[in-house]
Motif scaffolding. Structure first.
Motif, PDB file in Angstrom:
ATOM      1  N   TYR A  94       0.841  -1.194   0.000  1.00  0.00           N
ATOM      2  CA  TYR A  94       0.000   0.000   0.000  1.00  0.00           C
ATOM      3  C   TYR A  94       0.879   1.249   0.000  1.00  0.00           C
ATOM      4  O   TYR A  94       2.084   1.204   0.267  1.00  0.00           O
ATOM      5  N   ASP A  95       0.247   2.356  -0.289  1.00  0.00           N
ATOM      6  CA  ASP A  95       0.885   3.672  -0.187  1.00  0.00           C
ATOM      7  C   ASP A  95      -0.206   4.658   0.200  1.00  0.00           C
ATOM      8  O   ASP A  95      -1.392   4.326   0.181  1.00  0.00           O
ATOM      9  N   TRP A  96       0.224   5.846   0.555  1.00  0.00           N
ATOM     10  CA  TRP A  96      -0.741   6.890   0.865  1.00  0.00           C
ATOM     11  C   TRP A  96      -0.792   7.896  -0.278  1.00  0.00           C
ATOM     12  O   TRP A  96       0.226   8.219  -0.882  1.00  0.00           O
ATOM     13  N   PHE A  98      -0.521  11.030  -1.329  1.00  0.00           N
ATOM     14  CA  PHE A  98      -0.003  12.281  -0.777  1.00  0.00           C
ATOM     15  C   PHE A  98      -0.671  13.523  -1.363  1.00  0.00           C
ATOM     16  O   PHE A  98      -1.024  14.447  -0.618  1.00  0.00           O
ATOM     17  N   PRO A  99      -0.871  13.632  -2.679  1.00  0.00           N
ATOM     18  CA  PRO A  99      -1.534  14.845  -3.209  1.00  0.00           C
ATOM     19  C   PRO A  99      -2.928  15.061  -2.620  1.00  0.00           C
ATOM     20  O   PRO A  99      -3.294  16.200  -2.284  1.00  0.00           O
ATOM     21  N   ARG A 100      -3.692  13.996  -2.471  1.00  0.00           N
ATOM     22  CA  ARG A 100      -5.038  14.151  -1.891  1.00  0.00           C
ATOM     23  C   ARG A 100      -4.954  14.510  -0.411  1.00  0.00           C
ATOM     24  O   ARG A 100      -5.780  15.276   0.102  1.00  0.00           O
ATOM     25  N   GLN A 101      -3.967  13.934   0.295  1.00  0.00           N
ATOM     26  CA  GLN A 101      -3.789  14.294   1.698  1.00  0.00           C
ATOM     27  C   GLN A 101      -3.468  15.779   1.841  1.00  0.00           C
ATOM     28  O   GLN A 101      -3.979  16.464   2.738  1.00  0.00           O
ATOM     29  N   LEU A 102      -2.631  16.275   0.937  1.00  0.00           N
ATOM     30  CA  LEU A 102      -2.249  17.689   0.994  1.00  0.00           C
ATOM     31  C   LEU A 102      -3.450  18.596   0.724  1.00  0.00           C
ATOM     32  O   LEU A 102      -3.651  19.614   1.406  1.00  0.00           O
ATOM     33  N   LEU A 103      -4.254  18.224  -0.262  1.00  0.00           N
ATOM     34  CA  LEU A 103      -5.465  19.003  -0.550  1.00  0.00           C
ATOM     35  C   LEU A 103      -6.406  18.992   0.651  1.00  0.00           C
ATOM     36  O   LEU A 103      -7.032  20.011   0.985  1.00  0.00           O
ATOM     37  N   LEU A 128      -5.924  12.541   8.103  1.00  0.00           N
ATOM     38  CA  LEU A 128      -5.026  12.385   6.957  1.00  0.00           C
ATOM     39  C   LEU A 128      -4.791  10.911   6.608  1.00  0.00           C
ATOM     40  O   LEU A 128      -4.525  10.581   5.452  1.00  0.00           O
ATOM     41  N   TYR A 129      -4.860  10.064   7.626  1.00  0.00           N
ATOM     42  CA  TYR A 129      -4.620   8.634   7.390  1.00  0.00           C
ATOM     43  C   TYR A 129      -5.924   7.850   7.440  1.00  0.00           C
ATOM     44  O   TYR A 129      -6.000   6.763   7.996  1.00  0.00           O
ATOM     45  N   ASP A 130      -6.906   8.455   6.821  1.00  0.00           N
ATOM     46  CA  ASP A 130      -8.200   7.820   6.680  1.00  0.00           C
ATOM     47  C   ASP A 130      -8.157   6.809   5.526  1.00  0.00           C
ATOM     48  O   ASP A 130      -7.319   6.908   4.621  1.00  0.00           O
ATOM     49  N   GLU A 131      -9.072   5.869   5.568  1.00  0.00           N
ATOM     50  CA  GLU A 131      -9.151   4.824   4.540  1.00  0.00           C
ATOM     51  C   GLU A 131      -9.239   5.404   3.122  1.00  0.00           C
ATOM     52  O   GLU A 131      -8.699   4.825   2.175  1.00  0.00           O
ATOM     53  N   THR A 176      -0.273  -5.632   8.647  1.00  0.00           N
ATOM     54  CA  THR A 176      -0.640  -4.587   9.593  1.00  0.00           C
ATOM     55  C   THR A 176      -0.273  -3.237   9.015  1.00  0.00           C
ATOM     56  O   THR A 176       0.880  -3.007   8.631  1.00  0.00           O
ATOM     57  N   ILE A 177      -1.260  -2.354   8.931  1.00  0.00           N
ATOM     58  CA  ILE A 177      -1.042  -0.973   8.516  1.00  0.00           C
ATOM     59  C   ILE A 177      -1.057  -0.135   9.790  1.00  0.00           C
ATOM     60  O   ILE A 177      -2.090  -0.076  10.472  1.00  0.00           O
ATOM     61  N   PRO A 178       0.072   0.456  10.173  1.00  0.00           N
ATOM     62  CA  PRO A 178       0.162   1.116  11.484  1.00  0.00           C
ATOM     63  C   PRO A 178      -0.968   2.095  11.767  1.00  0.00           C
ATOM     64  O   PRO A 178      -1.485   2.151  12.883  1.00  0.00           O
TER      65      PRO A 178
END
Length: 309
Positions: A94-96, A98-103, A128-131, A176-178
């Motif tokens: 998985y990855d996060w 990032f552009p959507r998190q920043l917006l 920010l670390y929502d599903e 496990t995703i922290p």
């Protein structure tokens, strides 16, 4: 972690009207994949024992096609992880976004400014670390999709560290995703690993799997494959293409043709109206079966020998 024990969680998807290797072979045949007794038995046992199937062999022997046919047979999605030099767990899991998190963060800041109140740091971080910002890569998608077929293609291209990571995931069927917690498969995916044997895969991973070595098909089976996948190809053309491909595989080429190239060559010949394989039609369509200039040049000079019965 026990690297040789089968995972016990979940059950495999039921095969449609199948309960034996012969039934599985019959089901695969409906997709155009012709499995011999050894292949059907190894695949059937891997599914019933809930073990990954490790398929090794020369390129073009049908390793990837087996996973595709299994997915079609089971009516399950095929999720493919293509291995390469330098692949790591992040690319597989998985990855996060990032552009959507920043917006999202900028939207929160703007809203806080309008309301005249500060941001609560813990709440912001949690949001920010929502599903919705999680980008699921192939292995995570396979764990979440029930049932599914997970194809880990060309594992021999990955390094030792990635093998160790795979070993843990394939044993536990969980990650496990922290920021979110554990993701565990309710039904473990059917896993097919392939290797072209460019290097030896470690014993620890092989012990976790059932092993299957795939050879190129015999001329009789290759003709049968042609008739199954391309029923409009004339009998004489199918036989001559299969004979020519068998000779090419023993011609010391840079890249000997696989079954996919056999099918492409027969299809190309059919499209130009050839009823049989002769020197002219072979020369015009060699690009369908040979992928290197050196191979094409060499074969061009030996077409008469290649096409001799």
């Amino acid at each position: 972690m026990n690297d040789s024990a089968p995972a016990g969680a979940g059950s495999l998807p039921a095969l449609p009207a199948t309960g034996s290797p012969a039934d599985l072979a019959k089901a695969l045949r409906t997709t155009g994949y012709l499995a011999d007794d050894g292949l059907a038995t190894a695949t059937f046992l891997a599914m019933q024992m809930n073990r990954p199937l490790f398929c090794e062999g020369e390129p073009g022997t049908g390793k990837t096609a087996l996973a595709q046919a299994l997915a079609e047979t089971l009516g399950a999605p095929l999720i493919r992880l293509q291995c390469h030099d330098g692949i790591d767990a992040g690319q597989a899991l998985y990855d996060w976004d990032f552009p959507r998190q920043l917006l999202h963060l900028r939207a929160l800041e703007a809203a806080a400014g309008v309301e005249g109140s500060g941001l609560d740091a813990d709440s912001v971080e949690a949001s920010l670390y929502d599903e919705r910002f999680l980008l699921a890569r192939p292995i995570l998608r396979a764990l979440r999709t029930s049932p599914s077929v997970l194809l880990i293609d060309e594992i021999d291209r990955a390094d030792d560290e990635f093998e160790a990571f795979l070993l843990e995931v394939l044993t536990e069927h969980a990650v496990t995703i922290p920021e979110i917690g554990e993701v565990r498969a309710t039904t473990p995916p059917v896993v097919v690993l392939t290797s072209n044997r460019t290097r030896e895969v470690h014993d620890a991973l092989k012990r976790r799997c059932l092993y299957l070595w795939l050879e190129h098909p015999t001329i009789e089976r290759e003709i049968e494959i042609l008739h199954s996948r391309l029923p409009d190809v004339p009998e004489r053309l199918a036989a001559s293409v299969a004979r020519a491909v068998q000779k090419l595989r023993h011609a010391d080429l840079i890249k000997p043709p696989g079954v996919a190239e056999t099918l492409d060559w027969a299809r190309a010949l059919t499209l130009i109206g050839a009823r049989h394989l002769d020197t002219e039609s072979a020369a015009r369509t060699l690009g369908a079966v040979l992928k290197y200039r050196e191979d094409a040049d060499r074969v061009h000079k030996q077409l008469d020998t290649l096409l001799a019965s």
